[in-house]
Design an enzyme around this catalytic site. Structure first.
Site, PDB file in Angstrom:
ATOM      1  CG  ASP A 149      -4.778   2.193   1.868  1.00 28.08           C
ATOM      2  OD1 ASP A 149      -5.712   1.459   1.501  1.00 28.08           O
ATOM      3  OD2 ASP A 149      -3.591   1.840   1.856  1.00 28.08           O
ATOM      4  CG  HIS A 183      -1.964  -1.064   1.191  1.00 26.06           C
ATOM      5  ND1 HIS A 183      -3.308  -0.799   1.114  1.00 26.06           N
ATOM      6  CD2 HIS A 183      -1.850  -2.416   1.214  1.00 26.06           C
ATOM      7  CE1 HIS A 183      -3.987  -1.929   1.097  1.00 26.06           C
ATOM      8  NE2 HIS A 183      -3.117  -2.927   1.163  1.00 26.06           N
TER       9      HIS A 183
END
Length: 459
Positions: free
Chosen positions: A110, A20
């Protein structure tokens, strides 16, 4: 930007995992290059346990709390405990960070942290979700979240048909869908990404338009979707960000010198590179089958095996005494994939690895382990045509014979010609997307322009 204009300020918030952080950090570099003040933040517990080697000093780095700030690198917290604590502690910690920074105009968060959108609304600033999965995978998760696709899937022989996607066998959906009961806490996390997405101002996805044209168009009818990838360091794609050769954050120290010296002695397209990511690794039985395939196969190999798994491979591999291969605990993957000696990439099909292979034109042998990797592998073989899937037996093992056959398909013979041709085509499309005037570059410019307009209208 004139000196009288205030510089827009974006806070980019990443879930604490390598897969990520890498794409979101690369997006930060693109924003900085376009004149946006950018702050990148992940959890304190993660940041203190990674290696950071960033050339840029233009990105500000901050942390927020997940409730486990005192944890050391070897302290594992189960998902059942970690995710609820993160949801409990994260919003307050993020709000404190926004107040501390002052003048934040947008939070790019995110998708694993949907509560960050609530914080953006609290401060009346732009809330932008950033997805680190493909549009295809997001489509599946959305349908589960909205109860448009029921889980567990009822019939093992039935096909899953969703808009913009090819028909999928049940096992070709993400493991959180077809093996829901095995990963309940993580399944809940990935599906909850879509709980409040309708309130997001933008939806940014680490993909590029031509790679997923049909599903991007479908998602664009629901939200303000923009593809902004592939998020590889610029020197491997458009080369517009000078010295941007690495992501800059590593969980493990790569054996760069050893890998590159070894590869430099190998003929062009002669080496099989194997790596299965930083999280899930093959079990001991699977490791045995991989070892036998490599030992008996006809190709040199470079294999990334974490130190904790070295007991599962022959001692000669560990000691560097194998005449055919080199085994390392970690390597500079981009440099390796870009090396002319690499003939194929045996990969778990995490999206970052897939995009790296596509961006560098490297054919793949797909050996997915879990998560979105099964769906990514489907696309590698059947949609993009850049590799083959090594199918598991009834015990969930890819046998040595199957793996060897797949490697040979990609490395030599008629099928390898078609695969390499497709790999070159998609590499060119990837570069085209991110270079000046490409689809992803235009999308980033559109986002930057709206930020700048919003800031100028407040003065």
């Amino acid at each position: 930007m004139s000196s009288s204009q205030k510089q827009p300020h974006v806070l980019v918030l990443s879930y604490p995992a390598q897969g990520h952080i890498n794409p979101m950090l690369q997006f930060c570099k693109r924003l900085v290059a376009k004149g946006i003040k950018t702050t990148f933040a992940t959890t304190f517990s993660f940041s203190k346990n990674v290696h950071m080697d960033l050339n840029t000093t233009l990105i500000t780095f901050e942390t927020f709390s997940d409730g486990f700030d005192d944890n050391g690198p070897d302290q594992f917290v189960s998902p059942d405990v970690y995710f609820p604590k993160l949801r409990e502690v994260g919003p307050k910690s993020l709000a404190d960070l926004v107040q501390k920074l002052g003048g934040v105009n947008a939070i790019v968060y995110d998708g694993f942290l949907p509560w960050a959108l609530d914080v953006s609304k609290q401060f009346k600033i732009m809330g932008v979700v950033f997805f680190t999965q493909t549009c295809a995978v997001n489509n599946i998760y959305y349908h589960v979240n909205r109860s448009l696709l029921q889980i567990p899937l009822s019939d093992s022989d039935s096909l899953v048909s969703l808009p913009g996607l090819p028909p999928l066998e049940n096992w070709e959906t993400p493991s959180f869908v077809h093996k829901f009961d095995l990963f309940p806490a993580v399944s809940d996390l990935v599906f909850s990404q879509f709980t409040n997405i309708d309130q997001a101002d933008w939806v940014l996805i680490n993909s590029f338009y031509k790679l997923e044209e049909e599903v991007v168009n479908w998602m664009g009818k629901l939200w303000r979707v923009r593809t902004i990838g592939p998020t590889l360091p610029s020197m491997y794609l458009d080369k517009r960000l000078l010295d941007d050769r690495e992501y800059g954050v590593n969980m493990f120290k790569p054996k760069r010198v050893e890998c590159m010296n070894w590869l430099n002695k190998k003929p062009k397209r002669s080496v099989v590179y194997l790596s299965f990511g930083s999280l899930m690794q093959p079990g001991s039985e699977q490791m045995k089958e991989i070892t036998c395939s490599l030992s008996d196969g006809g190709f040199s190999f470079l294999w990334v095996v974490k130190s904790s798994l070295k007991d599962n491979i022959p001692q000669e591999f560990v000691d560097g005494m194998s005449k055919k291969g080199l085994v390392v605990p970690w390597c500079p993957q981009l440099e390796v994939l870009a090396h002319e000696s690499i003939g194929c990439f045996v990969t778990h099909c995490g999206l970052n690895s897939v995009l790296e292979a596509i961006g560098l034109g490297v054919p793949m042998v797909a050996m997915p382990q879990w998560s979105d990797q099964t769906t990514n592998a489907k696309y590698v073989e059947d949609v993009w045509g850049v590799g083959v899937r090594a199918k598991q037996d009834v015990n969930g093992i890819v046998t040595r014979r199957v793996l060897d056959a797949c490697i040979r398909q990609v490395m030599e013979g008629e099928k390898s010609i078609e695969i390499r041709k497709n790999a070159t085509k998609w590499r060119d499309f990837a570069i085209e997307a991110i270079e000046e005037g490409g689809s992803s570059d235009k999308n980033i410019n559109e986002f930057v322009a709206e930020l700048s307009l919003q800031v100028s209208n407040t003065f």
